[in-house]
Design an enzyme around this catalytic site. Sequence first.
Site, PDB file in Angstrom:
ATOM      1  N   GLY A 124       0.844  -1.186   0.000  1.00  0.00           N
ATOM      2  CA  GLY A 124       0.000   0.000   0.000  1.00  0.00           C
ATOM      3  C   GLY A 124       0.877   1.234   0.000  1.00  0.00           C
ATOM      4  N   GLN A 165       3.250   9.883   1.682  1.00  0.00           N
ATOM      5  CA  GLN A 165       4.534   9.175   1.552  1.00  0.00           C
ATOM      6  C   GLN A 165       5.306   9.556   0.293  1.00  0.00           C
ATOM      7  OE1 GLN A 165       2.625   5.089   2.335  1.00  0.00           O
ATOM      8  NE2 GLN A 165       4.667   4.941   3.255  1.00  0.00           N
ATOM      9  N   CYS A 202       6.670  -0.297   6.966  1.00  0.00           N
ATOM     10  CA  CYS A 202       6.199   0.885   6.240  1.00  0.00           C
ATOM     11  C   CYS A 202       7.326   1.387   5.352  1.00  0.00           C
ATOM     12  CB  CYS A 202       5.785   1.966   7.237  1.00  0.00           C
ATOM     13  SG  CYS A 202       5.200   3.475   6.454  1.00  0.00           S
ATOM     14  N   LEU A 203       6.993   1.739   4.108  1.00  0.00           N
ATOM     15  CA  LEU A 203       8.016   2.209   3.168  1.00  0.00           C
ATOM     16  C   LEU A 203       8.672   3.502   3.641  1.00  0.00           C
ATOM     17  CD1 LEU A 203       6.189   1.489  -0.223  1.00  0.00           C
ATOM     18  CD2 LEU A 203       7.968   0.119   0.879  1.00  0.00           C
ATOM     19  N   HIS A 260      -3.846   0.900   7.926  1.00  0.00           N
ATOM     20  CA  HIS A 260      -2.489   1.469   7.896  1.00  0.00           C
ATOM     21  C   HIS A 260      -2.450   2.705   6.983  1.00  0.00           C
ATOM     22  CE1 HIS A 260       2.076   0.840   7.763  1.00  0.00           C
ATOM     23  NE2 HIS A 260       1.864   1.731   6.802  1.00  0.00           N
ATOM     24  N   GLU A 261      -3.068   2.584   5.787  1.00  0.00           N
ATOM     25  CA  GLU A 261      -3.016   3.699   4.821  1.00  0.00           C
ATOM     26  C   GLU A 261      -3.854   4.887   5.288  1.00  0.00           C
ATOM     27  OE1 GLU A 261      -0.646   3.481   2.869  1.00  0.00           O
ATOM     28  OE2 GLU A 261      -0.384   1.316   3.071  1.00  0.00           O
ATOM     29  N   HIS A 278      -2.010   6.913   7.676  1.00  0.00           N
ATOM     30  CA  HIS A 278      -1.092   7.843   7.004  1.00  0.00           C
ATOM     31  C   HIS A 278      -1.796   9.156   6.667  1.00  0.00           C
ATOM     32  CE1 HIS A 278       2.761   5.930   6.338  1.00  0.00           C
ATOM     33  NE2 HIS A 278       2.218   4.826   5.880  1.00  0.00           N
TER      34      HIS A 278
HETATM   35 NI    NI Z   1       3.118   2.949   5.669  1.00  0.00          NI
END
Ligand code: NI
Length: 168
Positions: free
Chosen positions: A55, A60, A102-103, A144-145, A148
């Site tokens: 995701g 991000q 997480c990226l 999670h998204e 963000h």
């Molecule tokens: Ni993330």
Amino acid sequence: MAKSKLSLWLLRDPGQAEVLRRPARPVDWPVIATPEFQRLIDEMFVTMHEADGIGLAAPQIGQSIRLAVINSQATENRQPLVLINPVIEQTSPEQVSMEEGCLSIPKVFGRVPRARSLWLAAVDRDGNRYRLEAHDLFARVIQHEIDHLNGRLYIDRSTEITSGKIPV
Ligand code: NI
């Protein structure tokens, strides 16, 4: 036409952390149909795939707007999913704890308790409203998204960091 990759914003960079920690603003409906916005969605998918993410949320990649994409590997119908102005309408009382990464926080992993199921309302890339029910991994990625988009990261909810070190 080649699709380009966007750069991933990282928590360890103070300037980028400020955007990651800021609640994102809603996407104005007329913007959705613009070529720039459609290209942004395409580029987010490319960026997510190249980074092996399941995701990716717009903060991000440095865009403080309520937009996220989810990899087809994580959705229940195995289609890629676009979430614009998403709202979780209900969550199940049942929670499940699983490891997440997480990226924006590379090489760090931690256990996070989340609702096992949820009901989502959002807008797709054609500007149409939709609702769906999600369970397990799919529900976890959605939560999670959307975190963000609210300036929250999984490390805020983690009960245990299992690998790596959170950047200070
Ligand atoms: Ni993330």
